[in-house]
Write an enzyme that holds these catalytic residues in place. Structure first.
Site, PDB file in Angstrom:
ATOM      1  N   SER A 223       0.848  -1.188   0.000  1.00 29.89           N
ATOM      2  CA  SER A 223       0.000   0.000   0.000  1.00 29.89           C
ATOM      3  C   SER A 223       0.885   1.240   0.000  1.00 29.89           C
ATOM      4  O   SER A 223       2.001   1.217   0.521  1.00 29.89           O
ATOM      5  CB  SER A 223      -0.859  -0.018   1.254  1.00 29.89           C
ATOM      6  OG  SER A 223      -1.309   1.280   1.550  1.00 29.89           O
ATOM      7  N   SER A 224       0.353   2.338  -0.533  1.00 27.93           N
ATOM      8  CA  SER A 224       1.152   3.568  -0.590  1.00 27.93           C
ATOM      9  C   SER A 224       1.399   4.158   0.802  1.00 27.93           C
ATOM     10  O   SER A 224       2.211   5.079   0.939  1.00 27.93           O
ATOM     11  CB  SER A 224       0.474   4.607  -1.490  1.00 27.93           C
ATOM     12  OG  SER A 224      -0.803   4.920  -0.995  1.00 27.93           O
ATOM     13  N   CYS A 225       0.732   3.647   1.838  1.00 30.22           N
ATOM     14  CA  CYS A 225       0.977   4.183   3.189  1.00 30.22           C
ATOM     15  C   CYS A 225       2.310   3.705   3.770  1.00 30.22           C
ATOM     16  O   CYS A 225       2.670   4.091   4.878  1.00 30.22           O
ATOM     17  CB  CYS A 225      -0.171   3.845   4.120  1.00 30.22           C
ATOM     18  SG  CYS A 225      -0.261   2.117   4.544  1.00 30.22           S
TER      19      CYS A 225
ATOM     20  N   TYR B 285      -0.108  -0.938  10.064  1.00 27.18           N
ATOM     21  CA  TYR B 285      -0.322  -1.560   8.757  1.00 27.18           C
ATOM     22  C   TYR B 285       0.911  -1.344   7.871  1.00 27.18           C
ATOM     23  O   TYR B 285       1.382  -2.260   7.185  1.00 27.18           O
ATOM     24  CB  TYR B 285      -1.564  -0.931   8.124  1.00 27.18           C
ATOM     25  CG  TYR B 285      -1.957  -1.482   6.782  1.00 27.18           C
ATOM     26  CD1 TYR B 285      -2.390  -2.795   6.651  1.00 27.18           C
ATOM     27  CD2 TYR B 285      -1.939  -0.671   5.645  1.00 27.18           C
ATOM     28  CE1 TYR B 285      -2.782  -3.288   5.413  1.00 27.18           C
ATOM     29  CE2 TYR B 285      -2.330  -1.154   4.412  1.00 27.18           C
ATOM     30  CZ  TYR B 285      -2.755  -2.459   4.299  1.00 27.18           C
ATOM     31  OH  TYR B 285      -3.140  -2.945   3.079  1.00 27.18           O
TER      32      TYR B 285
ATOM     33  N   LYS C 182       3.419  -4.058   6.043  1.00 30.37           N
ATOM     34  CA  LYS C 182       3.583  -4.102   4.582  1.00 30.37           C
ATOM     35  C   LYS C 182       5.047  -3.873   4.170  1.00 30.37           C
ATOM     36  O   LYS C 182       5.526  -4.473   3.205  1.00 30.37           O
ATOM     37  CB  LYS C 182       2.659  -3.076   3.915  1.00 30.37           C
ATOM     38  CG  LYS C 182       1.188  -3.472   3.977  1.00 30.37           C
ATOM     39  CD  LYS C 182       0.934  -4.727   3.161  1.00 30.37           C
ATOM     40  CE  LYS C 182      -0.499  -5.170   3.155  1.00 30.37           C
ATOM     41  NZ  LYS C 182      -0.706  -6.423   2.409  1.00 30.37           N
TER      42      LYS C 182
ATOM     43  N   HIS D 140     -12.834   2.653   3.643  1.00 31.75           N
ATOM     44  CA  HIS D 140     -12.065   3.763   3.086  1.00 31.75           C
ATOM     45  C   HIS D 140     -13.025   4.875   2.654  1.00 31.75           C
ATOM     46  O   HIS D 140     -14.246   4.687   2.638  1.00 31.75           O
ATOM     47  CB  HIS D 140     -11.232   3.273   1.893  1.00 31.75           C
ATOM     48  CG  HIS D 140     -10.105   2.392   2.281  1.00 31.75           C
ATOM     49  ND1 HIS D 140     -10.146   1.023   2.151  1.00 31.75           N
ATOM     50  CD2 HIS D 140      -8.895   2.666   2.835  1.00 31.75           C
ATOM     51  CE1 HIS D 140      -9.014   0.512   2.587  1.00 31.75           C
ATOM     52  NE2 HIS D 140      -8.237   1.476   3.019  1.00 31.75           N
TER      53      HIS D 140
HETATM   54  O1  GFB Z   1      -9.670   6.393   2.787  1.00 30.94           O
HETATM   55  P1  GFB Z   1      -9.278   6.776   4.149  1.00 30.94           P
HETATM   56  O2  GFB Z   1     -10.046   6.159   5.261  1.00 30.94           O
HETATM   57  O3  GFB Z   1      -7.771   6.463   4.435  1.00 30.94           O
HETATM   58  O4  GFB Z   1      -9.469   8.382   4.317  1.00 30.94           O
HETATM   59  P2  GFB Z   1      -6.316   7.109   4.209  1.00 30.94           P
HETATM   60  C1  GFB Z   1      -8.985   9.285   3.368  1.00 30.94           C
HETATM   61  C2  GFB Z   1      -9.391  10.715   3.752  1.00 30.94           C
HETATM   62  O5  GFB Z   1     -10.815  10.850   3.614  1.00 30.94           O
HETATM   63  C3  GFB Z   1      -9.064  11.134   5.182  1.00 30.94           C
HETATM   64  C4  GFB Z   1     -11.349  11.501   4.753  1.00 30.94           C
HETATM   65  O6  GFB Z   1      -8.583  12.447   5.180  1.00 30.94           O
HETATM   66  C5  GFB Z   1     -10.419  11.048   5.878  1.00 30.94           C
HETATM   67  O7  GFB Z   1     -10.516  11.901   7.010  1.00 30.94           O
HETATM   68  N1  GFB Z   1     -12.770  11.159   4.933  1.00 30.94           N
HETATM   69  C6  GFB Z   1     -13.808  12.032   4.862  1.00 30.94           C
HETATM   70  C7  GFB Z   1     -13.275   9.951   5.232  1.00 30.94           C
HETATM   71  N2  GFB Z   1     -14.955  11.415   5.144  1.00 30.94           N
HETATM   72  C8  GFB Z   1     -14.664  10.110   5.372  1.00 30.94           C
HETATM   73  C9  GFB Z   1     -15.468   8.980   5.714  1.00 30.94           C
HETATM   74  O8  GFB Z   1     -16.683   9.054   5.864  1.00 30.94           O
HETATM   75  N3  GFB Z   1     -14.792   7.780   5.834  1.00 30.94           N
HETATM   76  C10 GFB Z   1     -13.440   7.677   5.666  1.00 30.94           C
HETATM   77  N4  GFB Z   1     -12.858   6.469   5.793  1.00 30.94           N
HETATM   78  N5  GFB Z   1     -12.662   8.751   5.384  1.00 30.94           N
HETATM   79  C11 GFB Z   1      -5.713   4.634   4.525  1.00 30.94           C
HETATM   80  C12 GFB Z   1      -4.808   3.897   5.471  1.00 30.94           C
HETATM   81  O9  GFB Z   1      -5.436   5.957   4.754  1.00 30.94           O
HETATM   82  O10 GFB Z   1      -5.412   4.380   3.175  1.00 30.94           O
HETATM   83  C13 GFB Z   1      -4.568   2.499   5.090  1.00 30.94           C
HETATM   84  O11 GFB Z   1      -5.340   4.014   6.776  1.00 30.94           O
HETATM   85  C14 GFB Z   1      -4.384   2.294   3.609  1.00 30.94           C
HETATM   86  O12 GFB Z   1      -3.453   2.059   5.772  1.00 30.94           O
HETATM   87  C15 GFB Z   1      -5.376   3.067   2.793  1.00 30.94           C
HETATM   88  O13 GFB Z   1      -3.083   2.657   3.218  1.00 30.94           O
HETATM   89  C16 GFB Z   1      -5.115   2.970   1.298  1.00 30.94           C
HETATM   90  O14 GFB Z   1      -6.050   7.371   2.753  1.00 30.94           O
HETATM   91  O15 GFB Z   1      -6.117   8.280   5.115  1.00 30.94           O
END
Ligand code: GFB
Length: 314
Positions: free
Chosen positions: A108-110, A137, A141, A180
């Protein structure tokens, strides 16, 4: 790769694994094998070794992982590091012992530092501290991709790794606690539209930038790498294009047809400010995405509407 080769896709029910099975089938591969979680627990070393002994796969795609969005990663770090480390240790070692011809590990890109230079190149790995919301995570990875690299270095195993950007598409997770951002937005706007609600609540400030790749494109890239890449270094998979969460929300809102407002809950985390991959290496290997973000969101929403939505939400 021989079209009749036996290919084990670990994680075939998930977002990524299911797309890889679709892509392999579309390209004419005929002997794809898989096991559900209840048939084979990949954290159980003895069970994994038995499975390899019995089935003797020639190729392995390791798309099984314990995954989630920002909230799940932050809330359950022990699960994220333990389950992912166990799965990859067991599968990579079994693949080595059974002389698997090629293994593709998905990360993953994280894995990259929180403040890595943008766009992030493969060589930026381990050059700075990680983003805290997904450190567990990311560490797992990084360990997986390094394991592939070191098995190649010490034993000459053809084990390669790719690091995809944020993915979305059919078989996504729509549980609001663990998903996500893209499936969360689709569900939130769709629920609000159905209920006639005046607003939806999204997380953070909306200012973070993210890059998104439709999962069928990602799967196509994985098969392309299996067929064309054997380098020691991992390969970034993405589009090289980024968007703010605010602009993303606007596209999803329009796609769903919700007409109310968006409220931002800044008590929820933003996560890393920016996470754009440098995809020069992937382009040089000869692969580029086909599905635009707007089109991919439309496809995912069409898929979502065709499912039993209540079942997807749990
Ligand atoms: O996709 P996401 O959960 O993960 O959140 P990351 C991306 C952005 O969307 C963050 C915002 O800035 C969240 O605060 N966001 C806004 C929301 N509304 C929402 C919502 O209702 N739900 C969610 N989930 N986010 C993940 C990593 O990071 O990316 C993993 O935690 C993995 O390890 C994955 O690498 C690809 O992009 O921040």
């Amino acid at each position: 790769m021989d079209k009749n080769a036996k290919i084990y896709v670990a994680g075939h029910r998930g977002l990524v694994g299911s797309a890889i099975v679709r892509s392999l089938e579309a390209k004419g591969y005929t002997d794809i094998i898989f096991r559900t979680h209840s048939e084979l627990d990949l954290t159980d070393q003895a069970a994994v070794f038995d499975f390899f002994e019995t089935e003797k796969p020639e190729y392995v795609v390791l798309a099984a992982a314990h995954v989630g969005g920002i909230n799940a990663n932050q809330t359950y770090p022990a699960d994220f590091i333990y389950i992912n480390s166990a799965i990859q240790c067991n599968v990579i070692k079994a693949a080595h012992d059974h002389k698997v011809k090629k293994l593709l590990f998905l990360g993953s890109s994280c894995i990259y530092p929180k403040f890595a230079p943008q766009p992030i190149s493969e060589s930026d790995l381990l050059t700075g501290p990680l983003e805290s919301t997904n450190e567990a995570y990311a560490i797992a990875k990084i360990s997986g991709l390094m394991m592939c690299r070191f098995f190649k270095k010490q034993y000459g195993d053809d084990f390669i790794s790719c690091m995809p950007t944020n993915l979305y598409g059919p078989n996504d997770n729509f549980n609001l606690e663990t998903s996500h951002v893209l499936p969360a937005l689709i569900r939130k706007f769709d629920d609000a539209k159905e209920a006639g609600a005046p607003f939806v609540e999204l997380w953070g400030t909306g200012s973070p930038l993210r890059e998104f790749l439709y999962v069928d494109d990602m799967a196509d890239a994985c098969v392309y790498l299996l067929e064309n890449y054997s380098g020691e270094e991992h390969v970034n998979i993405g589009t090289g294009k980024e968007i703010t969460i605010k602009d993303l929300a606007q596209i999803v809102k329009e796609t769903v047809g919700f007409e109310g407002e968006i409220h931002w809950n800044t008590d929820m985390p933003d996560g890393t400010p920016r996470k754009l991959l440098n995809v020069d290496k992937l382009h040089n290997i000869g692969w580029k995405e086909k599905v635009s973000l707007r089109e991919g969101i439309r496809l995912e929403y069409e898929w979502y509407k065709a499912q039993d939505r209540e079942q997807l939400k749990v």
